[in-house]
Design an enzyme around this catalytic site. Sequence first.
Site, PDB file in Angstrom:
ATOM      1  N   GLU A   1       9.161  15.736  41.129  1.00  0.00           N
ATOM      2  CA  GLU A   1       7.885  16.607  41.417  1.00  0.00           C
ATOM      3  C   GLU A   1       6.798  15.695  41.715  1.00  0.00           C
ATOM      4  OE1 GLU A   1       8.258  19.657  41.144  1.00  0.00           O
ATOM      5  OE2 GLU A   1      10.382  19.588  40.513  1.00  0.00           O
TER       6      GLU A   1
ATOM      7  N   HIS B   1       6.377  15.859  45.439  1.00  0.00           N
ATOM      8  CA  HIS B   1       5.791  17.137  45.952  1.00  0.00           C
ATOM      9  C   HIS B   1       4.575  16.908  45.925  1.00  0.00           C
ATOM     10  CE1 HIS B   1       9.622  19.332  46.713  1.00  0.00           C
ATOM     11  NE2 HIS B   1       9.938  19.200  45.354  1.00  0.00           N
TER      12      HIS B   1
END
Length: 414
Positions: free
Chosen positions: A68, A71
């Site tokens: 994550e 991202h």
Amino acid sequence: MSNGWQILRIRGIPLRIHPSWFVILIVATLAFQQHYAMASGETGGSLATWSVGLLTAVLLFVSVLLHELGHALVALNQGVRVNAITLFLLGGVASVERECSTARGALLVAAAGPAVSLVLGVSLLSLQHGAAHLAPLLGEMVQELGTLNLVLALFNLLPGLPLDGGLILKALVWQATGSQRRGVEVAMASGRFLSFLAVGLGTVLLLRGGGITGAWLILLGWFGLGAARNQRQMLALQQALKDLRVRDAAQRRFRVLESSDTLRQLSQLRLSQDKGPSDWVLVCDRGRWCGVIDDDPLQALPVQRWDSERIGDHLKPLASLPSIGEGDALWQAALRLEDGPEPRLLVLSPAGLPSGTLERPELSEAVLGRLGVKLPAPMLEVARRQSTYPLGLALGQVARSMVASGEVSVSPSL
């Protein structure tokens, strides 16, 4: 998913732990402990297998966090603010303020997470033999984490929303067609198919004794169907904001006085109003609009002078009020309400004359009415008093995302 406890910040991004994360941490620890016990030939559970099981579960979620974070960091590089990273039952999610404004940027953000997981998986598997020479249990853990990272990368590359593969598919279709909406529709349809497939396979496995694997597939499929439903609702909201005009939502929340009226009459008008944002008071002079008056004269002058002071002597121009044309789209009104200091817009006719007003609750009522949803009057009244959107719609943010994605374009006057 923004709920949870914040435990630290990374590059200014809050990292949160959702309560459901502890459930999967316990389940994962149990599963890893049993795996290591069987690999070691143990009949029970030793402290070593329990410790390595817990460490594997924690490191697996560190891998999810790094996924994550991939991202998030690319999103920051594309100029997109990241609200938080949250670990929860199904893994993790990076919440961003808006989508990238270009297909290329969206593609880079979507691909960053799987790329991190692929690098982690390959790196860990390459270290497995060296770790096994140090300690067999350590080698087993490194192999397990490497394999799981590869699975995480490949699973997320499945071409359906809300998975990263779906976001990649959306960006590719967006790049090819020039329409972000078309990209969302294609990726959403693919995601629905995969979600139904996961629910079906999970049900078959569950009926055949597949146990936790079947239940997990059903849970993932159900989550995917929910995400697809949310995406459909977002597309419907955007379409309603594009199709509806200001005249479809406008009401008349202003009062009218004559310029020859006194401040005493303005005071009596204020006393007769309901709670909530005060109605604007527009002023006419023999049938012609000549300005607007606020409460400043009532506060600046003594009560004894209210009967002798005329409203026409304390006017402000109508242009001082935020306004919008009745033929403008509702997404434009949502942007102006988001950016302006007032909770209300003055609606102007094609001739440039006041014809009504528009507030957030009325905008929401019109949009939801287009979608077949009718809000109860008490909910609208509460939203009006608080100058907010009912149900937390945040239509201003929806309008911003439409502009950022190129779905609509802002004229210089906005």
